[in-house]
Design a protein around this motif. Structure first.
Motif, short mmCIF file in Angstrom:
data_model
loop_
_atom_site.label_atom_id
_atom_site.label_comp_id
_atom_site.label_asym_id
_atom_site.label_seq_id
_atom_site.Cartn_x
_atom_site.Cartn_y
_atom_site.Cartn_z
N VAL A 111 0.84 -1.20 0.00
CA VAL A 111 0.00 0.00 0.00
C VAL A 111 0.88 1.25 0.00
N ALA A 112 1.91 1.25 0.82
CA ALA A 112 2.82 2.40 0.88
C ALA A 112 3.50 2.63 -0.47
N ASP A 113 3.98 1.56 -1.09
CA ASP A 113 4.62 1.68 -2.41
C ASP A 113 3.64 2.21 -3.45
N PHE A 114 2.40 1.72 -3.40
CA PHE A 114 1.39 2.19 -4.34
C PHE A 114 1.12 3.68 -4.14
N ARG A 115 0.99 4.10 -2.91
CA ARG A 115 0.68 5.51 -2.64
C ARG A 115 1.81 6.43 -3.10
N VAL A 116 3.05 5.98 -2.91
CA VAL A 116 4.19 6.78 -3.38
C VAL A 116 4.14 6.91 -4.90
N SER A 117 3.92 5.80 -5.59
CA SER A 117 3.88 5.85 -7.05
C SER A 117 2.66 6.64 -7.54
N GLU A 118 1.56 6.57 -6.83
CA GLU A 118 0.37 7.34 -7.18
C GLU A 118 0.66 8.84 -7.08
N THR A 119 1.37 9.24 -6.04
CA THR A 119 1.74 10.64 -5.86
C THR A 119 2.70 11.09 -6.96
N GLU A 120 3.61 10.22 -7.37
CA GLU A 120 4.55 10.57 -8.44
C GLU A 120 3.81 10.80 -9.75
N VAL A 121 2.82 9.98 -10.05
CA VAL A 121 2.02 10.18 -11.26
C VAL A 121 1.23 11.48 -11.16
N GLN A 122 0.66 11.74 -9.99
CA GLN A 122 -0.10 12.98 -9.79
C GLN A 122 0.81 14.19 -9.98
N ASP A 123 2.04 14.11 -9.51
CA ASP A 123 2.99 15.22 -9.68
C ASP A 123 3.24 15.50 -11.16
N ILE A 124 3.37 14.44 -11.96
CA ILE A 124 3.56 14.63 -13.41
C ILE A 124 2.36 15.36 -14.01
N LEU A 125 1.17 14.92 -13.65
CA LEU A 125 -0.04 15.54 -14.18
C LEU A 125 -0.16 16.99 -13.72
N ASP A 126 0.23 17.28 -12.48
CA ASP A 126 0.21 18.65 -11.98
C ASP A 126 1.18 19.54 -12.76
N ILE A 127 2.38 19.02 -13.03
CA ILE A 127 3.39 19.79 -13.76
C ILE A 127 2.90 20.09 -15.18
N VAL A 128 2.35 19.08 -15.84
CA VAL A 128 1.86 19.26 -17.21
C VAL A 128 0.73 20.28 -17.25
N SER A 129 -0.26 20.11 -16.38
CA SER A 129 -1.40 21.03 -16.41
C SER A 129 -1.00 22.46 -16.05
N THR A 130 -0.08 22.60 -15.11
CA THR A 130 0.40 23.94 -14.75
C THR A 130 1.17 24.56 -15.90
N ALA A 131 2.01 23.78 -16.56
CA ALA A 131 2.79 24.30 -17.68
C ALA A 131 1.87 24.78 -18.80
N ILE A 132 0.84 24.02 -19.09
CA ILE A 132 -0.11 24.43 -20.14
C ILE A 132 -0.82 25.71 -19.74
N ALA A 133 -1.33 25.74 -18.52
CA ALA A 133 -2.07 26.92 -18.06
C ALA A 133 -1.18 28.17 -18.04
N LYS A 134 0.02 28.05 -17.52
CA LYS A 134 0.91 29.21 -17.41
C LYS A 134 1.41 29.69 -18.77
N THR A 135 1.43 28.80 -19.74
CA THR A 135 1.79 29.21 -21.10
C THR A 135 0.72 30.13 -21.68
N ILE A 136 -0.51 29.88 -21.31
CA ILE A 136 -1.62 30.70 -21.79
C ILE A 136 -1.68 32.02 -21.01
N SER A 137 -1.65 31.92 -19.67
CA SER A 137 -1.72 33.12 -18.83
C SER A 137 -1.32 32.77 -17.40
N GLU A 138 -0.61 33.67 -16.77
CA GLU A 138 -0.24 33.50 -15.36
C GLU A 138 -1.46 33.57 -14.44
N ASP A 139 -2.57 34.12 -14.95
CA ASP A 139 -3.76 34.30 -14.13
C ASP A 139 -4.63 33.05 -14.04
#
Length: 143
Positions: A90-118
């Motif tokens: 369970v601990a290993d799964f949760r760590v890997s789940e967080t790592e995937v979420q971090d990738i998705l957060d980085i991608v979505s933030t990069a797309i949004a900030k490319t359009i506008s900082e707001d």
């Protein structure tokens, strides 16, 4: 929305991004950890114990400390949750789940900030620190 070649180009790029993320080592590790957790008899036993304790506690939760065995059932629920959380799978799964979420957060933030900082991005991780505007909705970031 106007359907034109630009929209088709965006769809193609989105599909490429999805395939790139799906073929990453991080997602591969996530899938392996999820399968190990699903196949673990120990995890499944602790999960059943947790769900049983949760169901028993939820039946009396609205009555608060006036319910018979409130504290006992509350403690049993916490102990069952802790036992489940302490499983290596369970601990290993949760760590890997967080790592995937971090990738998705980085991608979505990069797309949004490319359009506008707001543009506010709802990152899945409350401690996500990429970017300047964390989407709190308040006026603290106003210029």
């Amino acid at each position: 929305m106007i359907v034109n070649e630009s929209l088709f180009d965006i769809e193609d790029q989105t599909e490429l991004l999805i395939q790139t993320v799906l073929s990453s080592q991080t997602v591969d590790q996530y899938k392996r950890n999820k399968e190990k957790m699903r196949c673990s008899e120990s995890v499944q036993t602790k999960l059943v114990n947790f769900l049983t304790s949760k169901k028993e506690f939820e039946r009396i939760e609205n009555y608060g400390s006036h319910a018979p065995d409130f504290r006992t059932k509350q403690r049993a629920l916490r102990q069952a949750k802790r036992q489940l959380d302490m499983c290596e799978e369970v601990a290993d799964f949760r760590v890997s789940e967080t790592e995937v979420q971090d990738i998705l957060d980085i991608v979505s933030t990069a797309i949004a900030k490319t359009i506008s900082e707001d543009i506010k991005v709802d990152a899945g991780n409350p401690f996500f620190t990429k970017g300047n505007n964390h989407g709190c909705g308040g006026s603290c970031h106003a210029s």
